[in-house]
Design a protein around this motif. Structure first.
Motif, PDB file in Angstrom:
ATOM      1  N   PRO A  26      -3.142 -31.369 -40.489  1.00  0.00           N
ATOM      2  CA  PRO A  26      -2.058 -30.997 -39.134  1.00  0.00           C
ATOM      3  C   PRO A  26      -1.061 -31.634 -38.975  1.00  0.00           C
ATOM      4  N   LEU A  27      -0.074 -31.688 -39.196  1.00  0.00           N
ATOM      5  CA  LEU A  27       1.269 -32.142 -38.743  1.00  0.00           C
ATOM      6  C   LEU A  27       1.984 -31.613 -37.974  1.00  0.00           C
ATOM      7  N   TYR A  28       2.605 -31.952 -36.745  1.00  0.00           N
ATOM      8  CA  TYR A  28       3.356 -30.321 -35.973  1.00  0.00           C
ATOM      9  C   TYR A  28       3.914 -31.157 -34.889  1.00  0.00           C
ATOM     10  N   ARG A  29       5.056 -30.998 -34.381  1.00  0.00           N
ATOM     11  CA  ARG A  29       5.913 -31.901 -33.216  1.00  0.00           C
ATOM     12  C   ARG A  29       4.823 -31.257 -32.014  1.00  0.00           C
ATOM     13  N   LEU A  45      -3.340 -35.070 -37.148  1.00  0.00           N
ATOM     14  CA  LEU A  45      -3.924 -34.817 -36.430  1.00  0.00           C
ATOM     15  C   LEU A  45      -5.168 -34.435 -38.310  1.00  0.00           C
ATOM     16  N   THR A  47      -8.919 -35.143 -36.769  1.00  0.00           N
ATOM     17  CA  THR A  47      -9.888 -34.590 -36.598  1.00  0.00           C
ATOM     18  C   THR A  47     -10.254 -33.530 -36.955  1.00  0.00           C
ATOM     19  N   ALA A  48     -10.087 -33.143 -37.447  1.00  0.00           N
ATOM     20  CA  ALA A  48     -10.362 -31.545 -37.687  1.00  0.00           C
ATOM     21  C   ALA A  48     -10.589 -31.439 -38.871  1.00  0.00           C
ATOM     22  N   ALA A 273      -1.557 -31.653 -24.601  1.00  0.00           N
ATOM     23  CA  ALA A 273      -2.140 -31.563 -26.582  1.00  0.00           C
ATOM     24  C   ALA A 273      -3.107 -30.655 -26.369  1.00  0.00           C
TER      25      ALA A 273
ATOM     26  N   VAL B  21       4.049 -24.580 -41.204  1.00  0.00           N
ATOM     27  CA  VAL B  21       2.964 -24.948 -40.089  1.00  0.00           C
ATOM     28  C   VAL B  21       1.698 -24.269 -39.489  1.00  0.00           C
ATOM     29  N   PRO B  26      -7.658 -25.842 -40.753  1.00  0.00           N
ATOM     30  CA  PRO B  26      -8.013 -26.635 -40.827  1.00  0.00           C
ATOM     31  C   PRO B  26      -9.143 -25.517 -41.541  1.00  0.00           C
ATOM     32  N   TYR B  28     -14.122 -25.963 -41.463  1.00  0.00           N
ATOM     33  CA  TYR B  28     -14.514 -26.705 -42.321  1.00  0.00           C
ATOM     34  C   TYR B  28     -15.891 -26.952 -41.477  1.00  0.00           C
ATOM     35  N   LEU B  45      -9.650 -23.606 -37.790  1.00  0.00           N
ATOM     36  CA  LEU B  45      -9.039 -23.384 -35.720  1.00  0.00           C
ATOM     37  C   LEU B  45      -7.148 -23.629 -35.873  1.00  0.00           C
ATOM     38  N   ALA B  48      -4.120 -26.612 -33.640  1.00  0.00           N
ATOM     39  CA  ALA B  48      -3.000 -27.293 -33.767  1.00  0.00           C
ATOM     40  C   ALA B  48      -2.304 -27.166 -34.460  1.00  0.00           C
ATOM     41  N   PRO B  50       2.340 -25.764 -32.948  1.00  0.00           N
ATOM     42  CA  PRO B  50       3.639 -26.296 -31.976  1.00  0.00           C
ATOM     43  C   PRO B  50       3.381 -25.189 -30.226  1.00  0.00           C
ATOM     44  N   ARG B  52      -1.004 -23.667 -30.207  1.00  0.00           N
ATOM     45  CA  ARG B  52      -1.948 -23.439 -29.711  1.00  0.00           C
ATOM     46  C   ARG B  52      -2.736 -22.735 -29.757  1.00  0.00           C
TER      47      ARG B  52
END
Lengths: 326, 326
Positions: A26-29, A45, A47-48, A273, B21, B26, B28, B45, B48, B50, B52
């Motif tokens: 994930p890449l998110y604002r 992110l 970590t997931a 977050a 986005v 993920p 996993y 998940l 992750a 904007p 949540r």
């Protein structure tokens, strides 16, 4: 990007041997962080995934090449995340994995290394002692020693994050990268400088473990006597010369942050977050907290590189303030 | 899958109007949870991003169709996550968004709705009162009312999770889905039954808010007098008949879990997966905790559908035990 040990075509090739579960993260604002930081903030992110850090990108490359070459065993020293990742990547490929770690390492990381089926050997000293012991095992057994940041596969794996950043992000100004041994910084830095040269590459290290930052500033390897930080993942003392050479080519700056700022960063990521992160993963936020003026109005991406924490320690770090907003 | 209001081709088309986005989240395996749950556990998940939660998959579909049609405004009732998501999707497309919520809703959710630029109206009652008020605003202003789970776009958006599950997971036996209004359960359930019919679809709802589960069991709408659960995202009382009809076609079972199990699930996800989740997102783990025998040796996927919590409440729920392992 010319000059570093990395090669963009090889990094693209590395993507093909990495299990997709570790790619395209994930890449998110995260706007909820922005009023507090005074800049636009995006999170990458890492970590997931099954090992809760970016390290498997590198160990997938290592282990796939070892398995191709018919190797049966491999050893590494690790503060915990590399060891978990190598255990995961090795298990998939039938490799016998030994991890050497400090007995002071994060217990949750050590537990996971064992749970993933690796042989874990603890040394009564710091990470540098673990490195020496791992090298001795490799010599004794005639097996491959994986040296984080020195071994090009670990840098190439980390560098695949850079491909994802430049390939999918809306334009950003700065990438904040946790600096330890340097695989993440040189890998991502190489790709960013090669493919998005206008983006600033800022490395962040704890004041208590400043060896690589001091080395970068002085342009020569500086070894420190001790490393004293909660950011266990970046707590080295002995920078590798070849990695420093690469870092000198790709980093626009290297900054040091206080422990209180790291904890404040962890707390902000939790509160605003919803992310549990290990200290190393809060270094980027800590850097903004310590120099808001520098980042004001800019768009920064911070790589949240790991989430392996001992829960008790985590609660101490995010502290009583966790109960009262940040 | 025949019979439901959903259509797999339309769900595939929905993917194309959803901001990437929110897609390809993920998925996993989380082995650290497995010894405690007695089964293989994978996590999908949805936090992750904007907003949540998974809700933006649906609001992206709603808002893109509204914008195409030239609409200028939209209103919804929300426990908080739909409102945040609609605010986000509407803002991108220049829509004027009104969200009606209970004044008892999670403060963090209400704050984010406002921060995203939506007009927030609070009612002095529960979610069902908010639904009535939102409908009145839509009639008064002649604007589109978005009704979660009833409006097919909300189901289609949620259903895109199903496409990702059947498209990328190693084979799994069971998917555990939080059950509230039913968009997530009918959407994912439709795709799973259409494309991977051997996979069991189990919906999970709190004992304190059992309206849809009771309705599913009795085959007719059952309205409850109250909803009393910490799982605010699924605390409805009045199931929508058309959604129930779909649920009857796709769900293999619907189970109810205790509040203590939800909190234990949240605690386990924190300690062993490093994930902060809202109560609704722990329902799947709670279901396994309450019936380990049923899931023994199976591979379950649980959709972690949201992470918007008030931090104070979260700390109370994960409790003192958070300091002592789980």
């Amino acid at each position: 990007m010319r000059g570093t040990r990395l090669d963009t075509a090889r990094i693209r090739a590395a993507r093909r041997v990495i299990d997709p579960v570790f790619l395209d993260t994930p890449l998110y604002r995260c706007e909820a962080l922005e009023p507090r930081l005074g800049c636009t903030v995006s999170i990458k992110l890492e970590t997931a995934n099954p090992v809760r850090s970016f390290k498997a990108r590198g160990t997938e490359v290592v282990a796939s090449r070892l398995a191709e070459g018919g190797a049966a065993a491999v050893v590494c020293a690790s503060a915990g995340n590399l060891g978990q990742a190598l255990a995961w990547s090795g298990r998939v490929r039938g490799l016998d994995v030994t991890v050497v770690a400090s007995r002071f390492a994060t217990v949750a990381k050590l537990d996971r290394i064992r749970a993933l089926g690796a042989r874990l050997e603890l040394v009564d000293g710091d990470h540098e002692m673990a490195r020496e012991r791992a090298a001795a095992i490799a010599r004794r057994d005639g097996i491959r020693l994986v040296e984080d940041s020195l071994d090009i596969e670990t840098c190439e794996g980390a560098a695949t994050i850079g491909l994802e950043l430049v390939g999918t992000a809306p334009s950003f100004d700065t990438v904040l990268i946790a600096l330890g041994g340097g695989a993440l910084a040189t890998g991502v830095g190489h790709v960013v400088k090669a493919l998005a040269p206008g983006v600033e590459v800022i490395c962040v290290q704890p004041l208590g473990a400043p060896a690589m930052t001091r080395s970068w500033r002085e342009g020569r390897v500086v070894i420190t006597d001790s490393a004293d930080t909660i950011a266990d993942g970046v707590a080295g003392r002995c920078p590798v010369p070849a990695v420093l050479d690469d870092l000198l080519l790709v980093a626009d700056d290297a900054v040091l942050v206080r422990e209180e700022s790291i904890m404040a960063g962890m707390r902000m990521l939790l509160h605003h977050a919803g992310l549990v992160v290990e200290p190393s993963a809060a270094l980027g936020i800590a850097a903004v907290l310590e120099d808001r003026g520098r980042f004001a109005g800019r768009h920064v991406v911070t790589i949240v590189c790991g989430s392996n924490v001992d829960v008790d320690a985590y609660h101490r770090w995010v502290g009583a303030a966790a109960l009262h907003g940040s």
